[in-house]
Write a protein that holds these residues in place. Structure first.
Motif, PDB file in Angstrom:
ATOM      1  N   GLY A 117      -8.854  58.824  66.337  1.00 13.17           N
ATOM      2  CA  GLY A 117      -9.262  58.349  67.687  1.00 13.17           C
ATOM      3  C   GLY A 117      -8.152  58.275  68.534  1.00 13.17           C
ATOM      4  N   ASP A 118      -8.269  57.578  69.759  1.00 12.85           N
ATOM      5  CA  ASP A 118      -7.273  57.441  70.603  1.00 12.85           C
ATOM      6  C   ASP A 118      -6.664  56.224  70.845  1.00 12.85           C
ATOM      7  N   VAL A 119      -6.932  55.190  70.338  1.00 11.34           N
ATOM      8  CA  VAL A 119      -6.500  53.866  70.627  1.00 11.34           C
ATOM      9  C   VAL A 119      -5.811  53.210  69.423  1.00 11.34           C
ATOM     10  N   GLY A 120      -4.526  53.113  69.352  1.00 16.99           N
ATOM     11  CA  GLY A 120      -3.799  52.804  68.424  1.00 16.99           C
ATOM     12  C   GLY A 120      -4.363  51.250  67.699  1.00 16.99           C
ATOM     13  N   SER A 121      -4.372  50.474  68.748  1.00 14.54           N
ATOM     14  CA  SER A 121      -4.794  48.916  68.515  1.00 14.54           C
ATOM     15  C   SER A 121      -6.321  48.803  67.890  1.00 14.54           C
ATOM     16  N   THR A 122      -7.066  49.825  67.986  1.00 11.93           N
ATOM     17  CA  THR A 122      -8.350  49.579  67.279  1.00 11.93           C
ATOM     18  C   THR A 122      -8.619  50.586  66.121  1.00 11.93           C
ATOM     19  N   ASP A 123      -8.418  51.997  66.592  1.00 12.89           N
ATOM     20  CA  ASP A 123      -8.794  52.865  65.340  1.00 12.89           C
ATOM     21  C   ASP A 123      -7.568  53.048  64.425  1.00 12.89           C
ATOM     22  N   MET A 124      -6.492  53.041  64.798  1.00 11.25           N
ATOM     23  CA  MET A 124      -5.455  53.350  63.950  1.00 11.25           C
ATOM     24  C   MET A 124      -5.340  51.938  62.900  1.00 11.25           C
ATOM     25  N   LEU A 125      -5.401  50.941  63.654  1.00 11.18           N
ATOM     26  CA  LEU A 125      -5.529  49.536  62.738  1.00 11.18           C
ATOM     27  C   LEU A 125      -6.549  49.393  61.762  1.00 11.18           C
ATOM     28  N   TRP A 141      -7.004  57.356  75.937  1.00  9.56           N
ATOM     29  CA  TRP A 141      -5.967  56.344  75.902  1.00  9.56           C
ATOM     30  C   TRP A 141      -4.893  56.579  74.932  1.00  9.56           C
ATOM     31  N   GLY A 142      -4.862  57.835  74.391  1.00 12.10           N
ATOM     32  CA  GLY A 142      -3.948  58.021  73.401  1.00 12.10           C
ATOM     33  C   GLY A 142      -2.308  58.122  73.798  1.00 12.10           C
ATOM     34  N   GLU A 143      -2.146  58.545  74.956  1.00 10.81           N
ATOM     35  CA  GLU A 143      -0.764  58.435  75.651  1.00 10.81           C
ATOM     36  C   GLU A 143      -0.332  57.239  75.709  1.00 10.81           C
ATOM     37  N   GLN A 148       3.024  52.356  76.576  1.00 10.68           N
ATOM     38  CA  GLN A 148       2.838  50.810  77.034  1.00 10.68           C
ATOM     39  C   GLN A 148       2.125  50.008  75.995  1.00 10.68           C
ATOM     40  N   TYR A 149       1.360  50.492  74.955  1.00  7.00           N
ATOM     41  CA  TYR A 149       0.444  49.697  74.371  1.00  7.00           C
ATOM     42  C   TYR A 149       1.016  49.530  72.902  1.00  7.00           C
ATOM     43  N   ARG A 150       2.008  50.540  72.622  1.00  5.56           N
ATOM     44  CA  ARG A 150       2.645  50.764  70.985  1.00  5.56           C
ATOM     45  C   ARG A 150       2.926  49.294  70.446  1.00  5.56           C
ATOM     46  N   HIS A 151       3.433  48.265  71.340  1.00  2.69           N
ATOM     47  CA  HIS A 151       3.622  47.212  70.815  1.00  2.69           C
ATOM     48  C   HIS A 151       2.755  46.461  69.801  1.00  2.69           C
ATOM     49  N   LYS A 152       1.152  46.906  70.311  1.00  2.28           N
ATOM     50  CA  LYS A 152       0.039  46.197  69.869  1.00  2.28           C
ATOM     51  C   LYS A 152      -0.423  46.696  68.432  1.00  2.28           C
TER      52      LYS A 152
END
Length: 175
Positions: A117-125, A141-143, A148-152
């Motif tokens: 997936g491309d979203v850390g705060s949903t797919d990776m979590l 949204w991967g980049e 800017q969203y790495r903190h999530k």
């Protein structure tokens, strides 16, 4: 990964599109997405779409629209959360409802699956919570997920960061 049972794949920004909502009848996969999905099939790996689509709850599309789309793309099954972020459902990523439903329906050990997936705060979590292999793609949204969203999702590291879905699949098959 010879014991890999299945791969969960996010839709928007991973298979195609922009990361924003696009109705299934107007959605175009990236040029490499079909090859990536075919490669998984050729290697006997089940593919499951796993996507948050809150526009369904707003009446802008139906679950059937998405199911037809995923079937046309060749997915073995699709798990779709139709709810908005404030509805408190159990299925919306990063909640685990869709992954648990897939595990029950298909007899999966989720630690033997991967999530692309491309979203850390949903797919990776979500992937991290069930012990799945986590692959972040830089499309959609991967980049932004890495900057800017790495903190999530700062406490989690993806197992692999891929340029796109095809590179993610090739990496997975080589493991």
């Amino acid at each position: 990964m010879e014991d890999l049972q299945a791969v969960f794949i996010d839709r928007d920004g991973t298979i195609g599109g922009t990361g924003h909502f696009i109705h299934p009848k107007n959605f175009t996969p990236y040029p490499f997405s079909k090859e990536a999905l075919d490669l998984l099939k050729e290697n006997g790996i089940k593919t499951f779409a796993c996507t948050n689509q809150h526009r369904i709850s707003k009446g802008q599309a139906s679950i059937e629209d998405f199911l037809d789309e995923f079937e046309a793309f060749g997915f073995d099954d699709a798990f779709i959360c139709p709810h908005g972020s404030t509805e408190g459902c159990e299925c919306r990523k990063p909640s685990l409802g869709m992954l648990r439903e897939a595990a029950e329906k298909h007899g999966l050990d989720l630690t033997k699956t991967a999530f692309i997936g491309d979203v850390g705060s949903t797919d990776m979590l979500a992937a991290h919570s069930v012990g799945a292999t986590k692959i972040l793609v830089l499309t959609g949204w991967g980049e932004g997920s890495l900057t800017q969203y790495r903190h999530k999702w700062a406490e989690i590291e993806p197992d692999y960061i891929a340029e796109n879905l095809l590179e993610a699949v090739k990496w997975l098959i080589q493991q």
